[in-house]
Motif scaffolding. Structure first.
Motif, PDB file in Angstrom:
ATOM      1  N   PHE A  36       0.847  -1.199   0.000  1.00 21.93           N
ATOM      2  CA  PHE A  36       0.000   0.000   0.000  1.00 21.93           C
ATOM      3  C   PHE A  36       0.883   1.250   0.000  1.00 21.93           C
ATOM      4  O   PHE A  36       1.913   1.300   0.655  1.00 21.93           O
ATOM      5  N   ASP A  37       0.458   2.265  -0.731  1.00 22.32           N
ATOM      6  CA  ASP A  37       1.153   3.552  -0.697  1.00 22.32           C
ATOM      7  C   ASP A  37       0.110   4.659  -0.593  1.00 22.32           C
ATOM      8  O   ASP A  37      -1.050   4.446  -0.950  1.00 22.32           O
ATOM      9  N   TRP A  38       0.524   5.832  -0.123  1.00 17.70           N
ATOM     10  CA  TRP A  38      -0.412   6.966  -0.069  1.00 17.70           C
ATOM     11  C   TRP A  38      -0.912   7.257  -1.476  1.00 17.70           C
ATOM     12  O   TRP A  38      -0.132   7.254  -2.420  1.00 17.70           O
ATOM     13  N   PRO A  39      -2.214   7.520  -1.619  1.00 17.23           N
ATOM     14  CA  PRO A  39      -2.748   7.742  -2.960  1.00 17.23           C
ATOM     15  C   PRO A  39      -2.153   8.998  -3.600  1.00 17.23           C
ATOM     16  O   PRO A  39      -1.801   9.957  -2.914  1.00 17.23           O
ATOM     17  N   ASP A  40      -2.061   8.964  -4.902  1.00 18.65           N
ATOM     18  CA  ASP A  40      -1.527  10.079  -5.670  1.00 18.65           C
ATOM     19  C   ASP A  40      -2.714  10.947  -6.073  1.00 18.65           C
ATOM     20  O   ASP A  40      -3.463  10.585  -6.964  1.00 18.65           O
ATOM     21  N   GLY A  41      -2.936  12.055  -5.395  1.00 15.74           N
ATOM     22  CA  GLY A  41      -4.090  12.900  -5.715  1.00 15.74           C
ATOM     23  C   GLY A  41      -5.389  12.257  -5.262  1.00 15.74           C
ATOM     24  O   GLY A  41      -5.403  11.444  -4.337  1.00 15.74           O
ATOM     25  N   GLY A  42      -6.477  12.621  -5.904  1.00 15.78           N
ATOM     26  CA  GLY A  42      -7.782  12.082  -5.524  1.00 15.78           C
ATOM     27  C   GLY A  42      -8.389  12.910  -4.421  1.00 15.78           C
ATOM     28  O   GLY A  42      -7.705  13.666  -3.742  1.00 15.78           O
ATOM     29  N   PRO A  43      -9.710  12.798  -4.228  1.00 16.37           N
ATOM     30  CA  PRO A  43     -10.384  13.639  -3.231  1.00 16.37           C
ATOM     31  C   PRO A  43      -9.906  13.345  -1.808  1.00 16.37           C
ATOM     32  O   PRO A  43      -9.525  12.213  -1.497  1.00 16.37           O
ATOM     33  N   TRP A  44      -9.927  14.362  -0.954  1.00 21.07           N
ATOM     34  CA  TRP A  44      -9.545  14.222   0.455  1.00 21.07           C
ATOM     35  C   TRP A  44     -10.745  13.651   1.189  1.00 21.07           C
ATOM     36  O   TRP A  44     -11.683  14.370   1.526  1.00 21.07           O
ATOM     37  N   SER A  45     -10.715  12.337   1.419  1.00 20.89           N
ATOM     38  CA  SER A  45     -11.872  11.636   1.973  1.00 20.89           C
ATOM     39  C   SER A  45     -11.386  10.339   2.601  1.00 20.89           C
ATOM     40  O   SER A  45     -10.335   9.820   2.231  1.00 20.89           O
ATOM     41  N   MET A  46     -12.143   9.826   3.553  1.00 18.81           N
ATOM     42  CA  MET A  46     -11.744   8.556   4.171  1.00 18.81           C
ATOM     43  C   MET A  46     -11.687   7.419   3.161  1.00 18.81           C
ATOM     44  O   MET A  46     -11.041   6.400   3.380  1.00 18.81           O
ATOM     45  N   TRP A  47     -12.364   7.610   2.017  1.00 19.19           N
ATOM     46  CA  TRP A  47     -12.454   6.523   1.042  1.00 19.19           C
ATOM     47  C   TRP A  47     -11.256   6.485   0.108  1.00 19.19           C
ATOM     48  O   TRP A  47     -11.164   5.618  -0.753  1.00 19.19           O
ATOM     49  N   ARG A  48     -10.311   7.418   0.303  1.00 19.03           N
ATOM     50  CA  ARG A  48      -9.142   7.431  -0.584  1.00 19.03           C
ATOM     51  C   ARG A  48      -8.205   6.260  -0.294  1.00 19.03           C
ATOM     52  O   ARG A  48      -7.296   5.985  -1.042  1.00 19.03           O
ATOM     53  N   TYR A  49      -8.396   5.567   0.833  1.00 19.66           N
ATOM     54  CA  TYR A  49      -7.505   4.452   1.194  1.00 19.66           C
ATOM     55  C   TYR A  49      -8.095   3.117   0.741  1.00 19.66           C
ATOM     56  O   TYR A  49      -7.967   2.088   1.410  1.00 19.66           O
ATOM     57  N   GLY A  50      -8.778   3.165  -0.396  1.00 18.15           N
ATOM     58  CA  GLY A  50      -9.563   2.045  -0.919  1.00 18.15           C
ATOM     59  C   GLY A  50      -8.998   0.657  -0.674  1.00 18.15           C
ATOM     60  O   GLY A  50      -9.694  -0.212  -0.164  1.00 18.15           O
ATOM     61  N   SER A  51      -7.711   0.430  -0.989  1.00 14.67           N
ATOM     62  CA  SER A  51      -7.217  -0.949  -0.925  1.00 14.67           C
ATOM     63  C   SER A  51      -7.038  -1.423   0.518  1.00 14.67           C
ATOM     64  O   SER A  51      -6.816  -2.611   0.760  1.00 14.67           O
ATOM     65  N   LEU A  52      -7.138  -0.515   1.490  1.00 15.15           N
ATOM     66  CA  LEU A  52      -7.076  -0.941   2.904  1.00 15.15           C
ATOM     67  C   LEU A  52      -8.476  -1.092   3.503  1.00 15.15           C
ATOM     68  O   LEU A  52      -8.609  -1.424   4.676  1.00 15.15           O
ATOM     69  N   LEU A  53      -9.506  -0.812   2.706  1.00 14.70           N
ATOM     70  CA  LEU A  53     -10.868  -0.793   3.247  1.00 14.70           C
ATOM     71  C   LEU A  53     -11.689  -1.952   2.688  1.00 14.70           C
ATOM     72  O   LEU A  53     -11.530  -2.323   1.521  1.00 14.70           O
ATOM     73  N   PRO A  54     -12.582  -2.513   3.520  1.00 20.00           N
ATOM     74  CA  PRO A  54     -13.305  -3.710   3.098  1.00 20.00           C
ATOM     75  C   PRO A  54     -14.423  -3.471   2.079  1.00 20.00           C
ATOM     76  O   PRO A  54     -14.791  -4.401   1.378  1.00 20.00           O
ATOM     77  N   VAL A  55     -14.968  -2.272   2.019  1.00 21.68           N
ATOM     78  CA  VAL A  55     -16.050  -2.011   1.052  1.00 21.68           C
ATOM     79  C   VAL A  55     -15.905  -0.596   0.494  1.00 21.68           C
ATOM     80  O   VAL A  55     -15.165   0.230   1.035  1.00 21.68           O
ATOM     81  N   GLU A  56     -16.632  -0.341  -0.586  1.00 22.67           N
ATOM     82  CA  GLU A  56     -16.729   1.018  -1.117  1.00 22.67           C
ATOM     83  C   GLU A  56     -18.100   1.575  -0.750  1.00 22.67           C
ATOM     84  O   GLU A  56     -19.051   0.818  -0.608  1.00 22.67           O
ATOM     85  N   PRO A  57     -18.210   2.892  -0.632  1.00 22.33           N
ATOM     86  CA  PRO A  57     -19.506   3.455  -0.223  1.00 22.33           C
ATOM     87  C   PRO A  57     -20.455   3.559  -1.411  1.00 22.33           C
ATOM     88  O   PRO A  57     -20.032   3.935  -2.495  1.00 22.33           O
ATOM     89  N   PRO A  58     -21.730   3.222  -1.199  1.00 23.27           N
ATOM     90  CA  PRO A  58     -22.706   3.538  -2.232  1.00 23.27           C
ATOM     91  C   PRO A  58     -22.955   5.051  -2.211  1.00 23.27           C
ATOM     92  O   PRO A  58     -22.624   5.717  -1.231  1.00 23.27           O
ATOM     93  N   ASP A  59     -23.529   5.610  -3.282  1.00 22.18           N
ATOM     94  CA  ASP A  59     -23.829   7.043  -3.292  1.00 22.18           C
ATOM     95  C   ASP A  59     -24.695   7.389  -2.090  1.00 22.18           C
ATOM     96  O   ASP A  59     -25.620   6.655  -1.757  1.00 22.18           O
ATOM     97  N   GLY A  60     -24.404   8.521  -1.463  1.00 19.84           N
ATOM     98  CA  GLY A  60     -25.179   8.926  -0.297  1.00 19.84           C
ATOM     99  C   GLY A  60     -24.264   9.484   0.763  1.00 19.84           C
ATOM    100  O   GLY A  60     -23.058   9.698   0.536  1.00 19.84           O
TER     101      GLY A  60
END
Ligand SMILES: *Cc1c(COP(=O)(O)O)cnc(C)c1O
Ligand SMILES: [Zn+2]
Length: 386
Positions: A36-60
């Protein structure tokens, strides 16, 4: 990421195992962070660490949790240590709880579970009710029968099903998870919640990178947030992104400090304490379900634990508003009050970079009209008064 693992004994379980480990300790989701590495750009959000997280958020609303600012606040510096406030009050419902709710609700949506619930009469109830509402899930909140009306009003804004439960409220945490009911309970330290909570530390570390803050001080109650932060530190280390963890310090109110007391005794288990009155009502857990895991985190990072009195945390709350412009609730101010004691006792030194987590907003607190200082002036005399 398809297994739960025990931090204490390494036993593994299926992801849908609802209980704790056979050793009695809480489980968390096994995440392989190598590569894992810090993401290159992308929105400042808890979801930017995608590959360390078990799911992605649905819209909402789940997409809006996290991504909070880390504010350097020189006017809060204590004895030459540099204070940075991680401002979790900027989450959708004003507390860090939204990170865990976002993860728990997203997981429920992915698994097709239509009903979620929680055991809380405070910020977590508000956060779960809001997040569930934003994703069209039915939400049941179990509150104590004698909950104060104003708090009930804040929860009811999002129209969850509210059940006032008679009987020992402390037992509900475990009982709700064991119930044979078609509801996914997302309690303070359940595995998906911890995955959400860990993102606060990932954001702090990424902001500091390639430096590492020297310490993180946070208010602790059930131990869910501290567990998540410790887990994030482990993952960042596994990914080779930090070479030493910041030291973790747990702050509690003296009136209810089971974790501080166990730490000071040198114990690795918690003895429940008798509840005493305190204005820090959001951190009142007298028998924290993740207490032993917090003790492990504090020792592993060479950190510590500190308890403060109500007058110290009131002072810290006022100073956060008056010297940093950040309005927190009393439970949240325990972190700054704790830092002040830690500096006084020489546990944190001048020159260190310390992150204080502002866990929850003070905007819901009733104002104290009697304590307000103001002057009345006639319009004609205004220039003179100014
Ligand atoms: C829930 C809460 C805490 C404590 O978090 P735990 O994960 O239960 O340890 C601290 N501050 C505020 C404002 C909270 O709402
Ligand atoms: Zn175990």
């Amino acid at each position: 990421m398809d297994e739960l693992v025990c931090y204490a004994c390494d036993r593994r379980f299926d992801l849908d195992h609802r209980d704790r480990c056979t050793c009695g300790e809480p489980l968390w989701i096994d995440v392989d962070a190598t590569g894992f590495d810090w993401p290159d750009g992308g929105p400042w959000s808890m979801w930017r660490y995608g590959s360390l997280l078990p799911v992605e958020p649905p819209d909402g609303i789940a997409t809006a949790a996290g991504g909070t600012p880390l504010v350097r606040t020189p006017r809060l510096d204590v004895d030459g240590c540099r204070v940075h406030v991680k401002d979790e009050t900027e989450n959708p419902t004003g507390s860090f709880k939204d990170r865990g709710s976002a993860m728990g609700v997203s997981a429920a949506v992915h698994r097709g579970v239509g009903r979620v619930g929680t055991v809380s009469h405070g910020n977590m109830a508000i956060s779960m009710a809001a997040t569930a509402a934003g994703h069209g899930l039915a939400c049941t909140v179990l509150v104590p029968a004698d909950i104060p009306e104003d708090r009930l009003g804040h929860i009811a804004r999002y129209d969850p099903r509210i059940l006032r439960v008679e009987g020992p409220y402390g037992e509900l945490y475990h009982e709700s998870l064991a119930l044979d009911a078609p509801i996914a309970f997302v309690n303070s330290d359940t595995p998906y919640r911890v995955e959400g909570q860990k993102t606060v530390a990932l954001e702090v570390l990424e902001t500091f990178a390639p430096e590492v803050p020297d310490a993180i001080v946070l208010p602790v109650s059930s131990g869910g947030q501290c567990s998540g932060i410790w887990k994030a530190l482990g993952e960042a280390a596994d990914a080779g992104l930090i070479d030493r963890p910041p030291r973790l310090f747990a702050a509690q109110s003296e009136a209810r400090a089971p974790i501080v007391q166990a730490f000071e005794r040198g114990d690795d288990v918690i003895e429940p304490v008798e509840p005493k009155e305190t204005i820090a009502y959001s951190i009142g857990n007298v028998d924290p379900p993740s207490g032993a895991r917090v003790l492990a985190a504090l020792r592993d990072t060479d950190g510590g634990a500190v308890a403060v009195a109500d007058d110290e945390l009131e002072q810290a709350r006022d100073d956060m508003a008056r010297r940093a412009g950040i309005c927190v609730e009393p439970s949240s101010a325990v972190a700054l009050a704790g830092l002040r004691r830690l500096c006084e006792h020489g546990e944190i030194d001048a020159g260190e970079d310390v992150v204080v987590i502002a866990t929850g907003t003070g905007f819901r607190e009733p104002g104290d009209a009697a304590a307000v200082r103001s002057t009345t002036v006639d319009l004609d005399d205004l220039a003179g008064a100014l």
